[in-house]
Design a protein around this motif. Structure first.
Motif, PDB file in Angstrom:
ATOM      1  N   VAL A  22     -54.880  47.793  59.557  1.00  0.00           N
ATOM      2  CA  VAL A  22     -56.396  48.353  59.264  1.00  0.00           C
ATOM      3  C   VAL A  22     -57.081  47.369  58.813  1.00  0.00           C
ATOM      4  CG1 VAL A  22     -57.946  50.159  58.326  1.00  0.00           C
ATOM      5  CG2 VAL A  22     -55.551  50.561  59.439  1.00  0.00           C
ATOM      6  N   ALA A  23     -56.728  46.662  57.554  1.00  0.00           N
ATOM      7  CA  ALA A  23     -57.589  45.550  56.914  1.00  0.00           C
ATOM      8  C   ALA A  23     -57.606  44.199  57.857  1.00  0.00           C
ATOM      9  CB  ALA A  23     -56.912  45.190  55.502  1.00  0.00           C
ATOM     10  N   ALA A  24     -56.669  43.983  58.759  1.00  0.00           N
ATOM     11  CA  ALA A  24     -56.407  42.637  59.395  1.00  0.00           C
ATOM     12  C   ALA A  24     -57.488  42.751  60.559  1.00  0.00           C
ATOM     13  CB  ALA A  24     -55.144  42.308  59.608  1.00  0.00           C
ATOM     14  N   PHE A  35     -62.498  51.829  68.281  1.00  0.00           N
ATOM     15  CA  PHE A  35     -63.075  52.510  67.120  1.00  0.00           C
ATOM     16  C   PHE A  35     -64.447  51.918  66.673  1.00  0.00           C
ATOM     17  CE2 PHE A  35     -58.194  52.682  67.080  1.00  0.00           C
ATOM     18  CZ  PHE A  35     -58.161  53.746  67.848  1.00  0.00           C
ATOM     19  N   PRO A  36     -65.644  51.924  67.378  1.00  0.00           N
ATOM     20  CA  PRO A  36     -66.719  51.201  66.858  1.00  0.00           C
ATOM     21  C   PRO A  36     -67.361  51.765  65.492  1.00  0.00           C
ATOM     22  CG  PRO A  36     -67.328  52.554  68.810  1.00  0.00           C
ATOM     23  CD  PRO A  36     -65.857  52.946  68.524  1.00  0.00           C
ATOM     24  N   ASP A  37     -67.351  52.916  65.245  1.00  0.00           N
ATOM     25  CA  ASP A  37     -67.785  53.538  64.059  1.00  0.00           C
ATOM     26  C   ASP A  37     -67.224  53.034  62.721  1.00  0.00           C
ATOM     27  OD1 ASP A  37     -69.899  55.071  62.831  1.00  0.00           O
ATOM     28  OD2 ASP A  37     -68.445  56.721  62.696  1.00  0.00           O
ATOM     29  N   GLU A  38     -68.092  52.608  61.922  1.00  0.00           N
ATOM     30  CA  GLU A  38     -67.506  52.029  60.616  1.00  0.00           C
ATOM     31  C   GLU A  38     -67.086  53.436  59.877  1.00  0.00           C
ATOM     32  OE1 GLU A  38     -67.344  49.087  59.259  1.00  0.00           O
ATOM     33  OE2 GLU A  38     -67.966  48.111  61.173  1.00  0.00           O
ATOM     34  N   ALA A  39     -67.702  54.456  59.900  1.00  0.00           N
ATOM     35  CA  ALA A  39     -67.393  55.576  59.154  1.00  0.00           C
ATOM     36  C   ALA A  39     -65.917  55.796  59.467  1.00  0.00           C
ATOM     37  CB  ALA A  39     -68.342  56.680  59.255  1.00  0.00           C
ATOM     38  N   THR A  40     -65.882  55.897  60.840  1.00  0.00           N
ATOM     39  CA  THR A  40     -64.531  56.550  61.191  1.00  0.00           C
ATOM     40  C   THR A  40     -63.208  55.701  61.703  1.00  0.00           C
ATOM     41  OG1 THR A  40     -65.191  56.687  63.526  1.00  0.00           O
ATOM     42  CG2 THR A  40     -65.334  58.559  62.061  1.00  0.00           C
ATOM     43  N   TYR A  41     -63.713  54.142  61.621  1.00  0.00           N
ATOM     44  CA  TYR A  41     -62.779  53.175  61.992  1.00  0.00           C
ATOM     45  C   TYR A  41     -61.385  53.254  61.013  1.00  0.00           C
ATOM     46  CZ  TYR A  41     -60.115  48.680  61.828  1.00  0.00           C
ATOM     47  OH  TYR A  41     -59.121  48.043  61.741  1.00  0.00           O
ATOM     48  N   PRO A  42     -61.484  53.224  59.776  1.00  0.00           N
ATOM     49  CA  PRO A  42     -60.417  53.195  58.898  1.00  0.00           C
ATOM     50  C   PRO A  42     -59.252  54.380  59.321  1.00  0.00           C
ATOM     51  CG  PRO A  42     -62.212  53.075  57.465  1.00  0.00           C
ATOM     52  CD  PRO A  42     -62.815  53.132  59.011  1.00  0.00           C
ATOM     53  N   ARG A  43     -59.902  55.742  59.486  1.00  0.00           N
ATOM     54  CA  ARG A  43     -58.980  56.805  60.007  1.00  0.00           C
ATOM     55  C   ARG A  43     -58.464  56.793  61.154  1.00  0.00           C
ATOM     56  NH1 ARG A  43     -61.828  62.446  60.606  1.00  0.00           N
ATOM     57  NH2 ARG A  43     -63.107  61.032  61.327  1.00  0.00           N
ATOM     58  N   TYR A  44     -59.319  56.247  62.371  1.00  0.00           N
ATOM     59  CA  TYR A  44     -58.794  56.066  63.437  1.00  0.00           C
ATOM     60  C   TYR A  44     -57.901  54.981  63.652  1.00  0.00           C
ATOM     61  CZ  TYR A  44     -62.020  59.650  64.789  1.00  0.00           C
ATOM     62  OH  TYR A  44     -62.906  60.969  64.860  1.00  0.00           O
ATOM     63  N   PHE A  49     -52.425  52.615  64.475  1.00  0.00           N
ATOM     64  CA  PHE A  49     -51.603  51.743  64.006  1.00  0.00           C
ATOM     65  C   PHE A  49     -50.121  52.567  63.637  1.00  0.00           C
ATOM     66  CE2 PHE A  49     -54.813  48.638  63.293  1.00  0.00           C
ATOM     67  CZ  PHE A  49     -54.392  47.551  64.274  1.00  0.00           C
ATOM     68  N   GLY A  50     -50.560  53.937  63.060  1.00  0.00           N
ATOM     69  CA  GLY A  50     -49.148  54.597  62.631  1.00  0.00           C
ATOM     70  C   GLY A  50     -48.444  54.881  63.881  1.00  0.00           C
ATOM     71  N   HIS A  51     -49.345  55.541  64.762  1.00  0.00           N
ATOM     72  CA  HIS A  51     -48.763  55.870  66.170  1.00  0.00           C
ATOM     73  C   HIS A  51     -47.710  54.700  66.765  1.00  0.00           C
ATOM     74  CE1 HIS A  51     -48.256  57.131  70.293  1.00  0.00           C
ATOM     75  NE2 HIS A  51     -48.460  56.097  70.765  1.00  0.00           N
ATOM     76  N   LEU A  52     -48.087  53.582  66.856  1.00  0.00           N
ATOM     77  CA  LEU A  52     -47.406  52.406  67.190  1.00  0.00           C
ATOM     78  C   LEU A  52     -46.066  52.135  66.327  1.00  0.00           C
ATOM     79  CD1 LEU A  52     -50.278  50.003  68.201  1.00  0.00           C
ATOM     80  CD2 LEU A  52     -49.079  51.381  69.625  1.00  0.00           C
ATOM     81  N   PHE A  53     -46.637  52.098  65.054  1.00  0.00           N
ATOM     82  CA  PHE A  53     -45.278  52.099  64.236  1.00  0.00           C
ATOM     83  C   PHE A  53     -44.325  53.036  64.393  1.00  0.00           C
ATOM     84  CE2 PHE A  53     -43.129  52.936  60.149  1.00  0.00           C
ATOM     85  CZ  PHE A  53     -42.733  51.568  59.603  1.00  0.00           C
ATOM     86  N   ASP A  54     -44.603  54.176  64.173  1.00  0.00           N
ATOM     87  CA  ASP A  54     -43.699  55.323  64.532  1.00  0.00           C
ATOM     88  C   ASP A  54     -43.062  55.152  65.930  1.00  0.00           C
ATOM     89  OD1 ASP A  54     -44.579  56.404  62.251  1.00  0.00           O
ATOM     90  OD2 ASP A  54     -45.903  57.840  62.981  1.00  0.00           O
ATOM     91  N   LYS A  55     -43.381  54.649  67.052  1.00  0.00           N
ATOM     92  CA  LYS A  55     -42.858  54.639  68.321  1.00  0.00           C
ATOM     93  C   LYS A  55     -41.718  53.462  68.129  1.00  0.00           C
ATOM     94  CE  LYS A  55     -45.285  54.022  71.979  1.00  0.00           C
ATOM     95  NZ  LYS A  55     -46.294  53.882  72.999  1.00  0.00           N
ATOM     96  N   ARG A  56     -42.109  52.546  67.308  1.00  0.00           N
ATOM     97  CA  ARG A  56     -41.133  51.192  67.349  1.00  0.00           C
ATOM     98  C   ARG A  56     -40.292  51.081  66.114  1.00  0.00           C
ATOM     99  NH1 ARG A  56     -46.141  50.551  69.990  1.00  0.00           N
ATOM    100  NH2 ARG A  56     -45.712  49.730  72.093  1.00  0.00           N
ATOM    101  N   VAL A  57     -40.377  51.821  65.096  1.00  0.00           N
ATOM    102  CA  VAL A  57     -39.634  51.572  63.775  1.00  0.00           C
ATOM    103  C   VAL A  57     -38.109  52.001  64.141  1.00  0.00           C
ATOM    104  CG1 VAL A  57     -40.256  53.910  62.850  1.00  0.00           C
ATOM    105  CG2 VAL A  57     -39.584  51.700  61.334  1.00  0.00           C
TER     106      VAL A  57
END
Length: 190
Positions: A22-24, A35-44, A49-57
């Protein structure tokens, strides 16, 4: 200087991996398109990324340094798409963010080769660790797996600066598209 230890991510690494990514990717063209909105970017972005992680871990194809400070999420050779993704569908608004994710995913899949390949889906290092070449180190772990399988590696980027960076690491542009945003598909043949 000693080389950093590269490990395969485990479910326990999930929070650190997501936080780093999320930071990178705060200024990445694809993530900001999705996810263009600054307010929702961190959550979305965290859901994405959590979805991608869960699919591949469980596939053991996520390589990390310091358990997530630098991350390469690879997809091993597959012949079919994994949509629908119910967990991501539940976390993103269907009318905008989810539609952008699906549109970008469809454009990328249309540009990918039909033959088997290893796919570098995400490569990121937490900004606190930038400049250490850790991204190259975790990327190399997946490239070694692709070479061991005698298969090419594929990635896509919408960041023009990354085209040059990846080019110096042995990647070459094999295809490009402009909708929904300018994107380059690159290949590394080992």
């Amino acid at each position: 200087m000693t080389a950093p230890e590269i490990t395969v991510a485990t479910p326990e690494d999930r929070d650190r991996v997501i936080s780093s990514l999320v930071a990178a990717f705060t200024k990445d063209p694809v993530l900001r398109h999705l996810f263009p909105d600054e307010a929702t970017y961190p959550r979305y972005a965290a859901a994405f990324f959590g979805h991608l992680f869960d699919k591949r871990v469980r596939k053991e194809t996520i390589w990390t340094i310091e358990r997530g400070a630098s991350v390469a999420i690879w997809e091993p050779p597959a012949m079919q798409s994994e949509w629908p993704d119910d967990d991501l569908v539940a976390q993103l608004p269907a009318d905008d963010a989810l539609a952008r994710v699906h549109a970008y995913d469809e454009a990328v899949h249309a540009a990918l080769p039909a033959a088997p390949y290893w796919y570098l889906g995400v490569l990121g290092t937490h900004p606190q660790n930038a400049g250490r070449r850790w991204g190259h180190a975790v990327m190399r772990a997946g490239l070694l797996r692709a070479a061991a399988d005698d298969l090419p590696a594929i990635l896509e980027t919408s960041n023009p600066d990354n085209v040059e960076v990846y080019g110096r690491a042995g990647w070459e542009v094999v295809r490009a598209f402009t909708e929904p945003l300018s994107t380059w598909v690159m290949r590394h043949s080992g």
